[in-house]
Design a protein around this motif. Structure first.
Motif: not given
Length: 464
Positions: A299-300, A363-364, A389-392, A439-443
């Motif tokens: 998903r995403g 992201p997401g 920090p980026r992942r959440g 997760f919030t951001d990144g790869e």
């Protein structure tokens, strides 16, 4: 036996033990020794494709030599898409379907290709085919299944309604209506939904029954449907649901089956930062799709096609070598053999990859909770992971085990979670529920694979 036939047999034997480099060498020699031989031509196309090489033109030659086999056109179209020639692949399938409107596998392939580039009208080949072959009930149901897999419930209902209006209700359409009613939530609380088809014995129907019974609180009924498949090959699809039923019923046998995180293990494969960066660059080039196939858990994000770990790319081959060492350690450390257990019953000798791929999440993105009923041991090797920090905040991006699919609405917590770290390989039973936390951001990019026991080979071919 001719030289060409001997080389062809050697290529087949090496392919079966997943030595694609040796198989490619042998099939190239076979095709050179017997130009125009249809078996050698097809073998060259298949092995080249699996090894990660361009194969569309090779499939075209194989299809020319066996024009009666339209399935080769499907393989050619898939190869075209893999080579970045998506529109050529679609045009090829459209042409074949124009002459063969009832070719269901061709429709499915074309729908999948269109879905992975984000085409919202991915199933448009079906209406034109049905207009030409309106009495083909199987074709109509194939259209329904494609839409239902994409969870396009209203469109799926309309297809069944049109089929029954034209040809009358039949068992497949009845079962399709029950499936939609249960999975869409329309009649999820109807305890008697499946009572009218108790006489129908079908594995797919039983899976729908189990999910409906668990969702509706009929836990004993769900358990009993699972247990009637005990001792059959189909049981691999029911073990995950039996686990949920036993947990909900407080049955101690769930500890025998799952043991919580007992059979989940993490390995540090010792990649350097430079090696991981090179592996990531290699994998990114393979992520050519825009969306995953509808039947996948992604998903995403996107998932690669072709068997990833069979590619002859040296970067992939180096990763495979480390993976194989860890898999062998995992198998060697398993508990004592148990002929009734889905993980512990299998022989402990050689193993093969039943499938392998890479997933790149945006992201997401996340993996829906799922299992791998065709595998024995499954995996996740982390190649890139965003920093926290980026992942959440934790557990964002973590891999979780034992949590039921959310659509079943069962009050069960995960057995445990594992934090993703670059170079970490996680191995676990294929029948165990697993998925990831968004997760919030990144790869977040992984290599995943299923392992199965290798069949016994009396005289395995030596490597070339």
């Amino acid at each position: 036996m001719s030289e060409a036939e001997a080389l062809f047999r050697r290529a087949v034997a090496l392919r079966e033990v997943q030595d694609l480099g040796g198989a490619l060498d042998a099939i190239l020699l076979a095709a050179k020794a017997a130009p125009g031989d249809p078996n050698a031509a097809l073998g060259l196309a298949q092995i080249s494709f699996e090894a990660g090489l361009n194969a569309a033109d090779l499939y075209a030659e194989a299809a020319r030599l066996q024009p009666q086999r339209i399935d080769l056109q499907r393989s050619r179209a898939t190869a075209l898409a893999a080579e970045g020639r998506q529109l050529e692949g679609e045009d090829l399938l459209e042409g074949v379907l124009a002459a063969n409107p009832g070719w269901i596998e061709g429709h499915r392939c074309l729908c999948g290709m269109r879905a992975t580039v984000g085409d919202p009208d991915f199933a448009r080949s079906f209406p034109a085919a049905i207009e030409r072959d309106p009495a083909n009930f199987g074709l109509r149901m194939a259209w329904f299944h494609v839409l239902a897999t994409a969870r396009q419930w209203d469109d799926a209902r309309a297809v069944i309604a049109d089929a029954e209006a034209a040809l009358g209700e039949r068992q497949p359409s009845l079962l399709g209506k029950l499936f939609i009613a249960s999975e869409s939530g329309e009649a999820a609380d109807n305890a008697a939904l499946f009572d009218g088809v108790e006489h129908v014995q079908d594995v797919g129907l039983d899976l729908a029954r189990v999910r409906h019974f668990l969702r509706g609180g009929q836990i004993e009924r769900g358990r009993d449907v699972c247990l009637r498949h005990a001792g059959t090959a189909a049981m691999r699809a029911f073990w995950p649901y039996l686990s949920l039923a036993w947990r909900l019923l407080g049955d101690a046998r769930v500890d025998w089956l799952d043991g919580g995180m007992r059979d989940v293990r993490a390995f540090d494969l010792g990649f350097s930062a430079e090696e991981l960066a090179e592996l990531a660059r290699t994998l990114r080039r393979l992520h050519t799709m825009n969306e995953p196939w509808h039947e996948q858990s992604v998903r995403g994000g996107t998932q690669t096609e072709r068997p990833l770990l069979l590619r002859i790319d040296p970067v992939i081959a180096a990763a495979r070598s480390r993976i194989e060492v860890a898999v062998a350690r995992y198998i060697a450390d398993l508990s004592s053999p148990d002929p009734a257990h889905p993980l512990l019953a299998a022989p402990r000798g050689r193993s093969l990859f039943a499938g392998s791929w890479s997933v790149k999440l945006r992201p997401g993105g996340y993996h829906a909770m799922h299992t791998h009923p065709m595998g024995w041991i499954s995996s996740a090797l982390y190649v890139t992971v965003p920093e926290e920090p980026r992942r959440g905040a934790a557990p964002a991006g973590y891999l979780q085990f034992g949590k039921p699919p959310p659509e079943l609405a069962l009050a069960l917590e995960p057995y445990g979670l594992i934090e993703p770290k670059p170079g970490r390989l996680v191995l676990f039973p294929s029948t165990m529920w697993h998925g990831t936390v968004p997760f919030t951001d990144g790869e977040r990019m992984t290599i995943a694979f299923d392992v199965v026991p290798a069949p016994a080979i009396p005289n395995p071919p030596a490597k070339a």
